[in-house]
Structures are given as structure tokens and as C-alpha cells.
Design a protein around this motif. Structure first.
Motif, PDB file in Angstrom:
ATOM      1  N   SER A 114      20.470 -11.555   4.432  1.00 31.79           N
ATOM      2  CA  SER A 114      18.995 -12.229   4.909  1.00 31.79           C
ATOM      3  C   SER A 114      17.879 -11.390   4.208  1.00 31.79           C
ATOM      4  N   GLN A 115      16.839 -11.895   4.046  1.00 33.98           N
ATOM      5  CA  GLN A 115      15.684 -11.188   3.460  1.00 33.98           C
ATOM      6  C   GLN A 115      14.298 -11.512   4.158  1.00 33.98           C
ATOM      7  N   ARG A 116      13.252 -10.276   4.423  1.00 38.30           N
ATOM      8  CA  ARG A 116      12.323 -10.647   5.064  1.00 38.30           C
ATOM      9  C   ARG A 116      11.245  -9.738   4.213  1.00 38.30           C
ATOM     10  N   ASP A 117       9.924 -10.531   4.323  1.00 34.06           N
ATOM     11  CA  ASP A 117       8.547  -9.826   3.737  1.00 34.06           C
ATOM     12  C   ASP A 117       8.410  -8.857   4.703  1.00 34.06           C
ATOM     13  N   VAL A 118       8.204  -7.490   4.486  1.00 30.59           N
ATOM     14  CA  VAL A 118       7.926  -6.487   5.185  1.00 30.59           C
ATOM     15  C   VAL A 118       6.554  -5.919   4.660  1.00 30.59           C
ATOM     16  N   THR A 119       5.836  -6.112   3.833  1.00 34.92           N
ATOM     17  CA  THR A 119       4.651  -5.862   3.129  1.00 34.92           C
ATOM     18  C   THR A 119       3.755  -5.082   4.470  1.00 34.92           C
ATOM     19  N   ARG A 120       3.354  -5.687   5.224  1.00 39.98           N
ATOM     20  CA  ARG A 120       2.700  -5.146   6.464  1.00 39.98           C
ATOM     21  C   ARG A 120       3.238  -4.159   7.265  1.00 39.98           C
ATOM     22  N   LEU A 121       4.751  -3.917   7.300  1.00 43.93           N
ATOM     23  CA  LEU A 121       5.260  -3.065   7.762  1.00 43.93           C
ATOM     24  C   LEU A 121       5.525  -1.780   7.276  1.00 43.93           C
ATOM     25  N   THR A 122       5.299  -1.691   6.026  1.00 42.22           N
ATOM     26  CA  THR A 122       5.439  -0.673   5.029  1.00 42.22           C
ATOM     27  C   THR A 122       4.562   0.400   5.117  1.00 42.22           C
ATOM     28  N   LEU A 123       4.594   1.662   5.009  1.00 41.30           N
ATOM     29  CA  LEU A 123       3.888   2.798   5.059  1.00 41.30           C
ATOM     30  C   LEU A 123       3.529   3.210   3.504  1.00 41.30           C
ATOM     31  N   TYR A 124       2.288   3.020   3.045  1.00 40.29           N
ATOM     32  CA  TYR A 124       1.990   3.305   1.606  1.00 40.29           C
ATOM     33  C   TYR A 124       1.367   4.522   1.318  1.00 40.29           C
ATOM     34  N   THR A 125       1.558   5.331   0.418  1.00 41.02           N
ATOM     35  CA  THR A 125       0.732   6.379   0.005  1.00 41.02           C
ATOM     36  C   THR A 125       0.350   6.357  -1.464  1.00 41.02           C
ATOM     37  N   SER A 126      -0.554   7.088  -1.990  1.00 43.02           N
ATOM     38  CA  SER A 126      -0.894   7.258  -3.356  1.00 43.02           C
ATOM     39  C   SER A 126      -0.891   8.593  -3.791  1.00 43.02           C
ATOM     40  N   THR A 127      -0.377   8.921  -4.900  1.00 42.50           N
ATOM     41  CA  THR A 127      -0.185  10.406  -5.418  1.00 42.50           C
ATOM     42  C   THR A 127      -1.505  10.836  -5.776  1.00 42.50           C
ATOM     43  N   ASP A 128      -2.323  10.369  -5.890  1.00 44.95           N
ATOM     44  CA  ASP A 128      -3.917  10.761  -6.253  1.00 44.95           C
ATOM     45  C   ASP A 128      -4.820   9.605  -5.744  1.00 44.95           C
ATOM     46  N   THR A 129      -5.412   9.854  -4.612  1.00 44.07           N
ATOM     47  CA  THR A 129      -6.464   8.881  -4.183  1.00 44.07           C
ATOM     48  C   THR A 129      -7.757   9.035  -4.926  1.00 44.07           C
ATOM     49  N   GLU A 130      -8.100   9.783  -5.875  1.00 42.58           N
ATOM     50  CA  GLU A 130      -9.457   9.756  -6.738  1.00 42.58           C
ATOM     51  C   GLU A 130      -8.961   8.554  -7.762  1.00 42.58           C
ATOM     52  N   ILE A 131      -7.722   8.206  -8.199  1.00 41.12           N
ATOM     53  CA  ILE A 131      -7.312   7.388  -8.877  1.00 41.12           C
ATOM     54  C   ILE A 131      -7.151   5.983  -8.279  1.00 41.12           C
ATOM     55  N   ALA A 132      -6.370   6.109  -7.348  1.00 42.31           N
ATOM     56  CA  ALA A 132      -6.161   4.814  -6.629  1.00 42.31           C
ATOM     57  C   ALA A 132      -5.880   5.071  -5.218  1.00 42.31           C
ATOM     58  N   THR A 133      -6.155   3.971  -4.543  1.00 41.92           N
ATOM     59  CA  THR A 133      -5.887   3.889  -2.805  1.00 41.92           C
ATOM     60  C   THR A 133      -5.173   2.740  -2.642  1.00 41.92           C
ATOM     61  N   ILE A 134      -4.533   2.919  -1.531  1.00 46.22           N
ATOM     62  CA  ILE A 134      -3.744   1.676  -0.962  1.00 46.22           C
ATOM     63  C   ILE A 134      -3.899   1.615   0.601  1.00 46.22           C
ATOM     64  N   ASP A 135      -4.362   0.236   1.012  1.00 41.79           N
ATOM     65  CA  ASP A 135      -4.360   0.088   2.422  1.00 41.79           C
ATOM     66  C   ASP A 135      -3.256  -0.553   3.035  1.00 41.79           C
ATOM     67  N   GLY A 136      -3.314  -0.550   4.519  1.00 40.57           N
ATOM     68  CA  GLY A 136      -2.018  -0.811   5.164  1.00 40.57           C
ATOM     69  C   GLY A 136      -1.642  -2.326   4.883  1.00 40.57           C
ATOM     70  N   ASN A 137      -2.153  -3.123   4.098  1.00 43.55           N
ATOM     71  CA  ASN A 137      -1.786  -4.447   3.892  1.00 43.55           C
ATOM     72  C   ASN A 137      -1.124  -4.438   2.546  1.00 43.55           C
ATOM     73  N   GLY A 138      -1.088  -3.246   1.643  1.00 49.01           N
ATOM     74  CA  GLY A 138      -0.513  -3.198   0.423  1.00 49.01           C
ATOM     75  C   GLY A 138      -1.467  -3.378  -0.736  1.00 49.01           C
ATOM     76  N   LEU A 139      -2.881  -3.491  -0.366  1.00 46.33           N
ATOM     77  CA  LEU A 139      -3.787  -3.718  -1.409  1.00 46.33           C
ATOM     78  C   LEU A 139      -4.159  -2.647  -2.131  1.00 46.33           C
ATOM     79  N   VAL A 140      -3.711  -2.338  -3.413  1.00 51.50           N
ATOM     80  CA  VAL A 140      -4.254  -1.162  -4.056  1.00 51.50           C
ATOM     81  C   VAL A 140      -5.710  -1.313  -4.700  1.00 51.50           C
ATOM     82  N   ARG A 141      -6.342  -0.319  -4.773  1.00 49.72           N
ATOM     83  CA  ARG A 141      -7.813  -0.169  -5.523  1.00 49.72           C
ATOM     84  C   ARG A 141      -7.754   0.990  -6.282  1.00 49.72           C
ATOM     85  N   PHE A 142      -8.128   0.351  -7.577  1.00 54.26           N
ATOM     86  CA  PHE A 142      -8.260   1.677  -8.600  1.00 54.26           C
ATOM     87  C   PHE A 142      -9.520   2.110  -8.710  1.00 54.26           C
TER      88      PHE A 142
END
Length: 79
Positions: free
Chosen positions: A43-71
């Protein structure tokens, strides 16, 4: 605490992240990530909203809890 449905699932065999790679050439852009879990029972399941995200450099890009990356500025970053 994990949701009850997640505790009852078979083991995760692998995760897929879409898109796997992305190159943007201008700040102010966004990219929505999606994460799909593949389970031992096939089976497969979308786990986008269950995923914990981090950015290696938040001055370049940030990511929210829904998986939206902002550059924010040019540079190289891993999410």
C-alpha cells in the motif's frame, strides 16, 4: 502521539519525495513538496502533512509543516 491509523499500518519500506530535485533561479519562489510512504504490504499513502521538514540554511529557504518551501535568496540548500 501518532494517529491510530498510523500505528496499525505495516512497516514503511521507503519514502518518495516529489519533486526529488528542483533548481530555482530567482528568490521569492515557492515549491510544494509531496511525500508518499510505501508500506510492506504494497500500500501507499500521502504522508506530506505527517513529515517533519528542515532546511540546511533558512536564510536561503524555509519550509512549513505542509511541505511548502519558500526561497528567500540565491544559494544552495537541502530540505
Amino acid at each position: 502521539m501518532m494517529p491510530a491509523w498510523l500505528c496499525a499500518q505495516p512497516a514503511v519500506e521507503r519514502l518518495e519525495i516529489f519533486p526529488a530535485e528542483r533548481t530555482l533561479h530567482a528568490p521569492g519562489r515557492t515549491q510544494q513538496l509531496a511525500v508518499r510512504a510505501h508500506f510492506a504490504d504494497g500500500s501507499q499513502r500521502d504522508v506530506t502533512r505527517l513529515t517533519l521538514y528542515t532546511s540546511t540554511d533558512t536564510e536561503i529557504a524555509t519550509i512549513d509543516g505542509n511541505g511548502l518551501v519558500r526561497f528567500h535568496q540565491p544559494g544552495e540548500v537541502a530540505i
